[in-house]
Motif scaffolding. Structure first.
Motif, PDB file in Angstrom:
ATOM      1  N   CYS A  17       6.543 -12.512  26.044  1.00  0.00           N
ATOM      2  CA  CYS A  17       6.598 -12.593  24.586  1.00  0.00           C
ATOM      3  C   CYS A  17       5.516 -13.553  24.099  1.00  0.00           C
ATOM      4  CB  CYS A  17       7.976 -13.048  24.119  1.00  0.00           C
ATOM      5  SG  CYS A  17       8.511 -14.634  24.766  1.00  0.00           S
ATOM      6  N   TYR A  62       0.515 -10.052  24.407  1.00  0.00           N
ATOM      7  CA  TYR A  62       1.745  -9.263  24.364  1.00  0.00           C
ATOM      8  C   TYR A  62       1.644  -8.120  23.359  1.00  0.00           C
ATOM      9  CZ  TYR A  62       6.503  -7.879  23.357  1.00  0.00           C
ATOM     10  OH  TYR A  62       7.633  -7.144  23.166  1.00  0.00           O
ATOM     11  N   ARG A  63       2.060  -6.938  23.810  1.00  0.00           N
ATOM     12  CA  ARG A  63       2.209  -5.775  22.946  1.00  0.00           C
ATOM     13  C   ARG A  63       3.598  -5.213  23.170  1.00  0.00           C
ATOM     14  NH1 ARG A  63      -2.753  -2.348  24.720  1.00  0.00           N
ATOM     15  NH2 ARG A  63      -2.315  -3.546  26.546  1.00  0.00           N
ATOM     16  N   PRO A  64       4.391  -5.056  22.107  1.00  0.00           N
ATOM     17  CA  PRO A  64       5.754  -4.558  22.291  1.00  0.00           C
ATOM     18  C   PRO A  64       5.771  -3.111  22.755  1.00  0.00           C
ATOM     19  CG  PRO A  64       5.229  -4.697  19.967  1.00  0.00           C
ATOM     20  CD  PRO A  64       4.072  -5.312  20.718  1.00  0.00           C
ATOM     21  N   GLN A  74      10.128   2.170  27.732  1.00  0.00           N
ATOM     22  CA  GLN A  74      10.515   0.888  27.146  1.00  0.00           C
ATOM     23  C   GLN A  74      10.603  -0.196  28.217  1.00  0.00           C
ATOM     24  OE1 GLN A  74      14.537   0.749  25.554  1.00  0.00           O
ATOM     25  NE2 GLN A  74      15.082   2.522  26.785  1.00  0.00           N
ATOM     26  N   ARG A 112      15.690  -3.530  17.973  1.00  0.00           N
ATOM     27  CA  ARG A 112      14.544  -4.263  18.506  1.00  0.00           C
ATOM     28  C   ARG A 112      14.783  -5.749  18.253  1.00  0.00           C
ATOM     29  NH1 ARG A 112      11.471  -0.083  16.058  1.00  0.00           N
ATOM     30  NH2 ARG A 112      10.504   1.187  17.653  1.00  0.00           N
ATOM     31  N   VAL A 115      10.437  -9.556  18.599  1.00  0.00           N
ATOM     32  CA  VAL A 115       9.080  -9.223  19.053  1.00  0.00           C
ATOM     33  C   VAL A 115       8.967  -7.798  19.585  1.00  0.00           C
ATOM     34  CG1 VAL A 115       8.465 -11.629  19.468  1.00  0.00           C
ATOM     35  CG2 VAL A 115       9.326 -10.234  21.360  1.00  0.00           C
ATOM     36  N   GLY A 116      10.009  -6.980  19.419  1.00  0.00           N
ATOM     37  CA  GLY A 116       9.895  -5.563  19.715  1.00  0.00           C
ATOM     38  C   GLY A 116      10.561  -5.043  20.964  1.00  0.00           C
ATOM     39  N   HIS A 117      11.156  -5.911  21.823  1.00  0.00           N
ATOM     40  CA  HIS A 117      11.900  -5.402  22.978  1.00  0.00           C
ATOM     41  C   HIS A 117      13.141  -4.678  22.454  1.00  0.00           C
ATOM     42  CE1 HIS A 117      10.093  -9.193  24.671  1.00  0.00           C
ATOM     43  NE2 HIS A 117       9.640  -8.289  25.519  1.00  0.00           N
TER      44      HIS A 117
END
Length: 127
Positions: A17, A62-64, A74, A112, A115-117
């Motif tokens: 993250c 980091y890229r989600p 995912q 999500r 941060v997108g996880h």
């Protein structure tokens, strides 16, 4: 290696993250966990009441994950068991989660983290 014995035991699940301290606080509040290690800003660890650990490490680029995306994975997600889905949904949205999918093919909803996880709130369907 003897049957039923692994090479080792799982110590932590680690999430990349951009800001470990912020994401650790989100999951600490989501899971009712305790802060275990916060001596460094780029590695924060929490543990739930059973001792299961989640660590958060800095990933500068980091890229989600994209979800849903049929061309990408995912990678990993958490299923969080809740008693009351409606109350739990209000709480996670207040913590900073976003709803991805409310209507699913089972007793779960997809969200999500900040941060997108992706993670799911799951509940036991009436038997």
């Amino acid at each position: 290696m003897a049957e039923g014995h692994g090479v080792g035991t799982l110590r932590s699940v680690v999430l990349d993250c951009p800001e470990p301290r912020i994401l650790a606080e989100f999951y600490r509040r989501l899971l009712g966990a305790e802060l275990v290690n916060d001596r460094e800003d780029d590695w924060i660890v929490i543990a739930d009441r059973s001792g299961r650990r989640i660590a958060f490490q800095t990933a500068p680029d980091y890229r989600p994950p994209n979800f849903p995306d049929p061309t990408a994975s995912q990678q990993v997600h958490f299923d969080v068991l809740v008693e009351d889905i409606e109350a739990a949904q209000r709480q996670v949205l207040t913590l900073g989660a976003t709803l991805v999918r409310e209507q699913t093919d089972g007793p779960f909803r997809v969200y999500r983290d900040p941060v997108g996880h992706t993670f799911c709130l799951v509940w036991r369907a009436d038997d």
